[in-house]
Design an enzyme around this catalytic site. Structure first.
Site, short mmCIF file in Angstrom:
data_model
loop_
_atom_site.label_atom_id
_atom_site.label_comp_id
_atom_site.label_asym_id
_atom_site.label_seq_id
_atom_site.Cartn_x
_atom_site.Cartn_y
_atom_site.Cartn_z
CD GLU A 163 -42.80 -9.13 -40.65
OE1 GLU A 163 -42.86 -9.61 -40.84
OE2 GLU A 163 -42.33 -9.08 -39.34
CE LYS A 194 -43.91 -14.32 -41.94
NZ LYS A 194 -44.03 -13.34 -41.26
CB CYS A 253 -41.43 -12.67 -39.04
SG CYS A 253 -42.35 -11.91 -37.77
#
Length: 351
Positions: A46, A131, A165
């Site tokens: 990430e 994200k 994540c």
């Protein structure tokens, strides 16, 4: 139909912290090394470019203006020269690359997204995901993404999807990929994710949490998993401790470090595991192993009730504004003489 067997690699590596050009050069060298070792798919953590903004966890926003500006200056465009270098390396080495990066935009110098791109072995970007929801203190750095990148890419080495994540905590996001035939699931994580100062209670155990979430997805989707965590080296640690904050350094040193590892379609760990040492982890995925577990639970097939559950996913790319310029309007509005020939109801008026 025979499913492929593929060797994959995951970079359990530290960014050159908050230095995008140097981090890109490091990524290129990792791609070259992994490809020499036979890997056909190479993933990165990430926000590998330019590093994870853990400073947002350590100090209140009023103390982080310089860090934010530094992050913005080292975030990169998806069509910029930094990603172009990664694409060129993927093409040159003939490998697929999943790259986590902090994405900037030309419409706002302070807007950033936590993003990941999947690059094919010909250097083309085949998926670009932002994200959906920044987690906890990440909200002070990154903007929310959209559903555009909730896609599985059908490639010669298998059907590849990725989430970033905490998105792996969202069962609907995970299901949206499973419902597209995902066979390889990439989950990208930071090196550490502190939630409490020392002595104030149990810190978030991302080693266990990442394993549980990724394992759950592999088991449910019957897909192989790549848990790709970042690594905190001394350079990153020293940069974050440059102001001499002893408590901040203690937080960094005592927060559990995430591991990079691989899972089979039952959720079991296979291949290499790296946690406290930097390096490249490898595993071999025999995608035929995705088939047998479907006999037990096929959540996108017979083991579901589509008459009871109905999931709709909006994959439009969001934009800050829609513009209609004067010239375009002139091309679409009929001339006055033509307008007067109609009575307003859609019927031509009588002369």
């Amino acid at each position: 139909m025979t499913l492929p067997t593929v060797k994959v690699a995951a970079a359990h590596a530290a960014s050159v912290y908050m230095n995008a050009p140097a981090t890109v050069q490091k990524a290129v060298s990792i791609i070259e090394e992994a490809s020499r070792n036979g890997a056909e798919l190479i993933s990165f953590p990430e926000s590998f470019i330019p590093g994870f903004p853990v400073w947002a966890a350590l100090w209140a926003p009023i103390y982080n203006h310089e860090w934010f500006k530094r992050m913005a200056a080292n975030s990169v465009r998806v069509d910029g020269p930094e990603i172009a270098q990664i694409r060129a390396a993927a093409k040159r080495c003939g490998v697929f690359v999943s790259m986590g990066f902090s994405e900037s935009t030309d419409v706002s110098v302070g807007c950033m997204w936590n993003s990941v791109v999947l690059i094919a072995d010909d250097g083309e970007i085949i998926n670009h995901h932002r994200k959906l929801v920044p987690t906890f203190y990440e909200k002070m750095v990154w903007a929310p993404g959209d559903g555009f990148g909730l896609k599985v890419s059908n490639t010669r080495i298998g059907n590849i999807g990725a989430l970033i994540c905490g998105e792996n905590t969202n069962p609907l996001a995970r299901y949206s990929l499973a419902a597209q035939g995902e066979q390889i699931h990439i989950s990208a994580w930071p090196a550490i994710w502190p939630t409490r100062p020392p002595g104030s209670g149990t810190n978030f155990d991302n080693l266990a949490a990442n394993r549980i979430r990724a394992g759950g997805h592999s088991f449910e989707a019957k897909a192989f998993g790549i848990l790709n965590a970042g690594f905190m080296d001394d350079t990153m640690l020293d940069a974050l401790h440059s102001n001499g904050d002893k408590q901040a350094r203690e937080v960094l040193e005592t927060t559990p470090r995430a591991a990079t590892q691989f899972l089979d379609p039952t959720g079991a760990v296979i291949g290499d595991t790296l946690q406290i040492e930097e390096g490249i982890a490898y595993a071999t995925f025999e995608l035929e192993q995705c088939v047998e577990p479907k006999q037990f639970h096929d959540i996108v097939g017979y083991y579901n009730r589509f008459d009871v559950f109905d999931l709709v996913i909006d994959r439009r790319r969001l934009s800050p504004a829609t513009f209609r310029d004067k010239r375009a309007m002139e091309r679409t509005v009929p001339p006055i003489a033509e307008i007067s020939a109609f009575d307003g109801t859609g019927d031509r008026a009588e002369p």
